[in-house]
Scaffold this motif. Structure first.
Motif, mmCIF file in Angstrom:
data_model
loop_
_atom_site.group_PDB
_atom_site.id
_atom_site.type_symbol
_atom_site.label_atom_id
_atom_site.label_comp_id
_atom_site.label_asym_id
_atom_site.label_seq_id
_atom_site.Cartn_x
_atom_site.Cartn_y
_atom_site.Cartn_z
ATOM 1 N N GLY A 144 32.277 21.951 9.459
ATOM 2 C CA GLY A 144 33.319 20.953 9.255
ATOM 3 C C GLY A 144 32.919 19.555 9.674
ATOM 4 O O GLY A 144 33.586 18.576 9.309
ATOM 5 N N PHE A 145 31.829 19.445 10.426
ATOM 6 C CA PHE A 145 31.348 18.129 10.834
ATOM 7 C C PHE A 145 30.279 17.682 9.846
ATOM 8 O O PHE A 145 29.115 18.076 9.926
ATOM 9 C CB PHE A 145 30.778 18.175 12.256
ATOM 10 C CG PHE A 145 30.528 16.815 12.860
ATOM 11 C CD1 PHE A 145 31.426 16.262 13.746
ATOM 12 C CD2 PHE A 145 29.395 16.088 12.525
ATOM 13 C CE1 PHE A 145 31.201 15.008 14.308
ATOM 14 C CE2 PHE A 145 29.161 14.835 13.071
ATOM 15 C CZ PHE A 145 30.063 14.286 13.955
ATOM 16 N N LEU A 146 30.698 16.899 8.858
ATOM 17 C CA LEU A 146 29.793 16.363 7.831
ATOM 18 C C LEU A 146 28.926 17.447 7.202
ATOM 19 O O LEU A 146 27.724 17.300 7.006
ATOM 20 C CB LEU A 146 28.912 15.258 8.430
ATOM 21 C CG LEU A 146 29.670 14.046 9.011
ATOM 22 C CD1 LEU A 146 28.695 13.041 9.607
ATOM 23 C CD2 LEU A 146 30.551 13.388 7.959
ATOM 24 N N GLY A 147 29.579 18.563 6.877
ATOM 25 C CA GLY A 147 28.879 19.646 6.187
ATOM 26 C C GLY A 147 27.765 20.288 6.994
ATOM 27 O O GLY A 147 26.822 20.858 6.419
ATOM 28 N N GLY A 148 27.895 20.258 8.331
ATOM 29 C CA GLY A 148 26.849 20.859 9.161
ATOM 30 C C GLY A 148 25.503 20.194 8.983
ATOM 31 O O GLY A 148 24.464 20.797 9.275
ATOM 32 N N SER A 149 25.504 18.946 8.531
ATOM 33 C CA SER A 149 24.239 18.271 8.222
ATOM 34 C C SER A 149 23.472 17.917 9.492
ATOM 35 O O SER A 149 24.049 17.782 10.581
ATOM 36 C CB SER A 149 24.499 17.018 7.388
ATOM 37 O OG SER A 149 25.372 16.134 8.074
ATOM 38 N N ILE A 150 22.175 17.756 9.335
ATOM 39 C CA ILE A 150 21.281 17.509 10.464
ATOM 40 C C ILE A 150 20.939 16.031 10.542
ATOM 41 O O ILE A 150 20.373 15.449 9.607
ATOM 42 C CB ILE A 150 19.994 18.343 10.326
ATOM 43 C CG1 ILE A 150 20.334 19.832 10.411
ATOM 44 C CG2 ILE A 150 18.975 17.965 11.395
ATOM 45 C CD1 ILE A 150 19.158 20.738 10.126
ATOM 46 N N GLY A 151 21.316 15.402 11.660
ATOM 47 C CA GLY A 151 20.946 14.027 11.957
ATOM 48 C C GLY A 151 20.142 13.978 13.234
ATOM 49 O O GLY A 151 19.726 15.014 13.778
ATOM 50 N N GLU A 152 19.922 12.763 13.735
ATOM 51 C CA GLU A 152 19.100 12.613 14.930
ATOM 52 C C GLU A 152 19.687 13.341 16.134
ATOM 53 O O GLU A 152 18.966 13.979 16.899
ATOM 54 C CB GLU A 152 18.928 11.132 15.263
ATOM 55 C CG GLU A 152 17.922 10.423 14.368
ATOM 56 C CD GLU A 152 17.617 9.034 14.874
ATOM 57 O OE1 GLU A 152 16.540 8.861 15.499
ATOM 58 O OE2 GLU A 152 18.437 8.133 14.660
ATOM 59 N N ARG A 153 20.996 13.220 16.312
ATOM 60 C CA ARG A 153 21.601 13.881 17.475
ATOM 61 C C ARG A 153 21.571 15.400 17.329
ATOM 62 O O ARG A 153 21.459 16.122 18.325
ATOM 63 C CB ARG A 153 23.026 13.375 17.681
ATOM 64 C CG ARG A 153 23.091 11.905 18.084
ATOM 65 C CD ARG A 153 24.498 11.448 18.338
ATOM 66 N NE ARG A 153 25.071 12.104 19.511
ATOM 67 C CZ ARG A 153 26.314 11.903 19.939
ATOM 68 N NH1 ARG A 153 27.121 11.083 19.262
ATOM 69 N NH2 ARG A 153 26.763 12.506 21.014
ATOM 70 N N THR A 154 21.660 15.890 16.101
ATOM 71 C CA THR A 154 21.505 17.332 15.873
ATOM 72 C C THR A 154 20.126 17.774 16.317
ATOM 73 O O THR A 154 19.972 18.772 17.032
ATOM 74 C CB THR A 154 21.696 17.667 14.381
ATOM 75 O OG1 THR A 154 22.735 16.883 13.834
ATOM 76 C CG2 THR A 154 21.988 19.146 14.194
#
Length: 452
Positions: free
Chosen positions: A81-91
């Protein structure tokens, strides 16, 4: 069908006493709700703020430690639910910190994956996280710690590519969308069934599909298996058939080929208290005639690779290599059961690389440091059988044979008439007692005792 559970709900279903790891310090690219990130994507900060309000999370992954059954593990759970589980720097930073914690405290890692891939609003800074995550998985692998992955719905893009295949064991929920290409970027005419957990299982890319209601117990069993290696080499299984040794070479061949002879499944059932299979070569194929997995015997774990009487395909040899390499990393002894007339020699197998797959398995066994035990339980046909044999700890049952080549093939090569096959079988010295005299095996397994 989307996975309707939030990360916290999913964690509650599977774990006990989940304790979240400290969040990473905010980076310059995501320091405030109004920040539009490293490439200044218009509205990115506002989108993150809406995702926080909707999910209660401040990033797409929740990381912590928890018990799954009796085993404590580091758990990474994606919040789709958080931006489609997408991977960013904080991920990436959170996953890195979780792996570091796992290595510091010698804990296995469980990844619960529900992701659409890299976060486009962070551009190449997001894509670079795939390298960061893979490095952490590699360091955890080198540390000899187990990694498991569960593919939720969806598991796509780079998140699936780096978190799924890097795991030692990959499970999936039924009907989950699984594939490198998400539904919005794949070709319009693509077969949708190819992007499913069921397709991934059929083509050797995952190990099993597990219904949600059974997942907790399955993960508990897997984590126990992968963290309780036996301290000693696998015991030689007792023979399940008659203790009478064959008088002639041809009698040995006919006994090994008898339809009523005990097969691998019977041996595995008698030997293990419980076991879990692994499946596939991770290259696009499976071989149902070679059973691989991990089993519990008297409370400790032994890996197994067992031929079932069919010709072993390149996929089978590669799956066995994968299993043995994994067992070696985790310090788990290996038991192999040999029963094959030989390697598959049809055109499709040649195209798939029979020789290369056999060579890979020979090399794997030569390089590993864990102890291996082998029992010949039926036919031992040429290199396709020898590839699975321990160089120093191979045994045989009375109803088995091992030969440099099948007697019929030897008869043909030598240009003898077919009626000469029994005589050729005798000349090949393939009976269990011949193998013992030649120093090929250490001993003959009987129903109760073993004698060298």
């Amino acid at each position: 069908m989307s996975d309707r559970h939030s990360a916290r709900e999913f964690l509650a279903l599977l774990t006990d006493d989940f304790t979240e790891l400290p969040a990473e310090p905010p980076t310059a690219s995501a320091s405030s709700p109004a920040d539009d990130g490293p490439i200044g994507w218009p509205g990115y900060g506002a989108a993150r703020q809406r995702a926080r309000q909707r999910t209660g999370e401040d990033e797409s992954v929740v990381c912590g430690t928890a018990h799954i059954g009796a085993t404590r593990a580091v758990v990474l759970c994606f919040e789709f639910g958080f931006l489609g589980g997408s991977i960013g720097e904080r991920t990436g930073a959170r996953i890195e910190a979780a792996h570091i914690h796992a290595r510091r405290h010698r804990l296995p890692v469980l990844s619960l994956i529900a992701t659409g891939g890299s976060r486009m609003q962070e551009g190449m800074r997001a894509l670079a996280q795939l390298q960061r995550i893979v490095r952490q998985a590699a360091l955890t692998r080198q540390a000899g710690l187990p990694q498991l992955a569960v593919l939720r719905d969806p598991a796509t893009g780079g998140g699936w590519a780096v978190l799924g295949p890097s795991a030692d064991v990959i499970l999936a929920l039924p009907n989950a969308q699984v594939g490198f290409a998400g539904s919005r970027v794949r070709p319009a005419d693509a077969d949708p069934s190819a992007y499913t957990a069921e397709s991934q299982l059929a083509h050797g890319h995952i190990d099993a599909i597990v219904p949600l209601e059974a997942l907790r117990d399955k993960l508990s069993h897997w984590l126990h298996l992968l963290t309780t290696p036996a301290a000693e080499p696998a015991e030689v299984p007792a023979a399940l058939a008659s203790p009478e040794l064959p008088v002639t070479g041809w009698q040995a061949v006919t006994a090994a080929r008898a339809a009523h002879r005990p097969r691998a499944v019977s041996y595995l059932d008698a030997y293990f208290d419980a076991r879990e299979p692994v499946s596939g070569d991770r290259l696009g194929d499976t071989d149902p005639g070679l059973l691989c997995g991990f089993g519990s015997r008297s409370g400790v774990t032994i890996a197994y690779a067992a031929q079932t009487g069919s010709r072993t395909t390149p996929s089978g040899f590669r799956t066995a290599s994968r299993l043995i390499r994994t067992a070696d990393r985790l310090g788990i002894p290996v038991l192999t059961l040999i029963d094959t007339p030989g390697a598959a020699n049809d055109a499709a197998s040649e195209r798939a690389g029979t020789a290369a797959a056999i060579a890979e398995l020979f090399t794997t066994i030569a390089e590993v440091t864990i102890p291996m035990t082998t029992l010949l339980i039926g036919e031992g046909g040429s290199g396709g059988a020898m590839a699975l044999a321990s160089p120093s700890n191979t045994w045989a049952t009375p109803d088995s044979y091992f030969a440099v080549i099948a007697p019929e093939a030897a008869t043909s090569i030598l240009k003898h008439p077919p009626g000469a096959t029994p005589e050729v079988a005798e000349q090949l010295r393939l009976r269990p007692q011949d193998l013992l005299a030649l120093g090929i095996i250490r001993g003959i397994a009987l129903r109760i005792t073993l004698f060298p």
